[in-house]
Design a protein around this motif. Sequence first.
Motif, PDB file in Angstrom:
ATOM      1  N   PRO A  54      32.891 -41.447   5.690  1.00  0.00           N
ATOM      2  CA  PRO A  54      33.121 -42.832   5.251  1.00  0.00           C
ATOM      3  C   PRO A  54      34.500 -43.362   5.649  1.00  0.00           C
ATOM      4  CG  PRO A  54      32.096 -41.554   3.511  1.00  0.00           C
ATOM      5  CD  PRO A  54      32.512 -40.569   4.575  1.00  0.00           C
ATOM      6  N   ARG A  88      34.688 -40.465  17.412  1.00  0.00           N
ATOM      7  CA  ARG A  88      33.985 -39.218  17.032  1.00  0.00           C
ATOM      8  C   ARG A  88      32.488 -39.528  17.084  1.00  0.00           C
ATOM      9  NH1 ARG A  88      36.059 -35.735  11.987  1.00  0.00           N
ATOM     10  NH2 ARG A  88      35.128 -34.041  13.186  1.00  0.00           N
ATOM     11  N   GLN A 189      39.189 -27.581   5.742  1.00  0.00           N
ATOM     12  CA  GLN A 189      39.164 -28.765   4.857  1.00  0.00           C
ATOM     13  C   GLN A 189      38.934 -28.349   3.402  1.00  0.00           C
ATOM     14  OE1 GLN A 189      37.582 -28.484   7.764  1.00  0.00           O
ATOM     15  NE2 GLN A 189      37.317 -30.429   8.811  1.00  0.00           N
ATOM     16  N   ALA A 229      27.548 -35.506   3.898  1.00  0.00           N
ATOM     17  CA  ALA A 229      26.802 -35.654   5.151  1.00  0.00           C
ATOM     18  C   ALA A 229      27.574 -36.559   6.102  1.00  0.00           C
ATOM     19  CB  ALA A 229      25.434 -36.270   4.883  1.00  0.00           C
ATOM     20  N   LYS A 241      29.429 -30.735   8.053  1.00  0.00           N
ATOM     21  CA  LYS A 241      30.405 -29.767   8.547  1.00  0.00           C
ATOM     22  C   LYS A 241      29.759 -28.421   8.876  1.00  0.00           C
ATOM     23  CE  LYS A 241      33.770 -30.236   9.383  1.00  0.00           C
ATOM     24  NZ  LYS A 241      34.123 -30.495  10.820  1.00  0.00           N
TER      25      LYS A 241
HETATM   26  O1  MRU Z   1      35.232 -32.978  10.468  1.00  0.00           O
HETATM   27  P1  MRU Z   1      35.356 -33.643   9.136  1.00  0.00           P
HETATM   28  O2  MRU Z   1      36.390 -33.063   8.258  1.00  0.00           O
HETATM   29  O3  MRU Z   1      35.460 -35.142   9.274  1.00  0.00           O
HETATM   30  O4  MRU Z   1      33.949 -33.349   8.425  1.00  0.00           O
HETATM   31  C1  MRU Z   1      33.692 -33.942   7.195  1.00  0.00           C
HETATM   32  C2  MRU Z   1      32.403 -33.555   6.573  1.00  0.00           C
HETATM   33  O5  MRU Z   1      31.629 -32.816   7.141  1.00  0.00           O
HETATM   34  C3  MRU Z   1      32.073 -34.192   5.260  1.00  0.00           C
HETATM   35  O6  MRU Z   1      31.215 -33.363   4.513  1.00  0.00           O
HETATM   36  C4  MRU Z   1      31.373 -35.545   5.506  1.00  0.00           C
HETATM   37  O7  MRU Z   1      32.072 -36.309   6.413  1.00  0.00           O
HETATM   38  C5  MRU Z   1      31.197 -36.292   4.241  1.00  0.00           C
HETATM   39  S1  MRU Z   1      32.732 -36.902   3.580  1.00  0.00           S
HETATM   40  C6  MRU Z   1      32.328 -37.814   2.214  1.00  0.00           C
END
Ligand code: MRU
Length: 335
Positions: A54, A88, A189, A229, A241
């Motif tokens: 988001p 991305r 993360q 997601a 992820k």
């Molecule tokens: O590579 P990232 O750290 O952007 O991956 C993030 C994730 O996979 C989160 O689970 C997903 O973006 C949902 S965040 C509300």
Amino acid sequence: MMQAFSTRSLRVDENGEFWILDQHALPQAQNWLPSNTVDELIGHIQSLRVRGAPVIGLAASVLLAVLAAQGLGQAELRQSCQRLRQARPTAVNLMNNLAVMAKAVEQVNYPQALAEAAWQLIQEDQALCAAIADAGLTLVQPESRILTHCNTGSLATAGVGTAIGVLARAHQAKLLKKVWVSETRPLLQGGRLTAWEMGELGIPYQLLCDHMAASLMQRGQVDAVWVGADRIAANGDVANKIGTYNLAVLAQYHKVPFYVAAPSTTLDPQCPNGEAIPIEQRAADEVRGVSGSFGACNWAPDQAPVYNPAFDVTPAALITAWVLDTGVYRQPPLL
Ligand code: MRU
């Protein structure tokens, strides 16, 4: 001009300057980085200084509003929008939010339209997170020990988060015994960001290496898995992820419910299934070692060949329920 505002990881100040909280430096340091050009923001998105499906959509939207206020014309804004869309490839919130912003670029008073649209997207995301937390709370049992992966909280959204938003609400309702936080290799993360957010929220948690989840479930220590997601295909398959699919397979084997929490801005009805979701491949050095505000260290041979997909796809058949802002879905279709 874009109005001044501040969320956990995005800020526009009184002078109309845009800043992002450097998630690379967390939790050791809280540094705000300027993000006033397309090159700067794409750099921050690609290095995961700003990350989470988001919030990268929101960051790109805010930048367009900031650029319009700086005097960029419609042709340059269209081009900026196009470049940001490619920053991305997996998180569809970026494309969905930029589709909204692209319409605002075509308005006669486009600087004002962009500022209003960006602000509306931020407020909408806050409301979506709150609605997900409400819906998710109905699935949390008393004394729950919940495993979560990656980071889905206030750093990754403009609001309380998605899966972490549910955990925060469940903690307020005194339903949580503890949260298991998987560290989320290669970029950690979970270990860096979710562990920090759990501490901030006062939620009891324990950190584990990703591959420890199997023995934890075998010992009956996990009551549910909650993840976020990056894109949900029309058939309910979920890109998230890397490591999410491992957890879904383990959860099914151990008969542990597996929940996906996401806003409707993460749905991609044009994408038929998980195979059609583009998966970002990332730099080899992320797996050869680790880097952050603490420094950098490579332990593998310098030229070790590496497999480093940023996301994996969890088939719909492994998902117990999808928890969206519009409610709980036990099977697709999701809207
Ligand atoms: O590579 P990232 O750290 O952007 O991956 C993030 C994730 O996979 C989160 O689970 C997903 O973006 C949902 S965040 C509300």
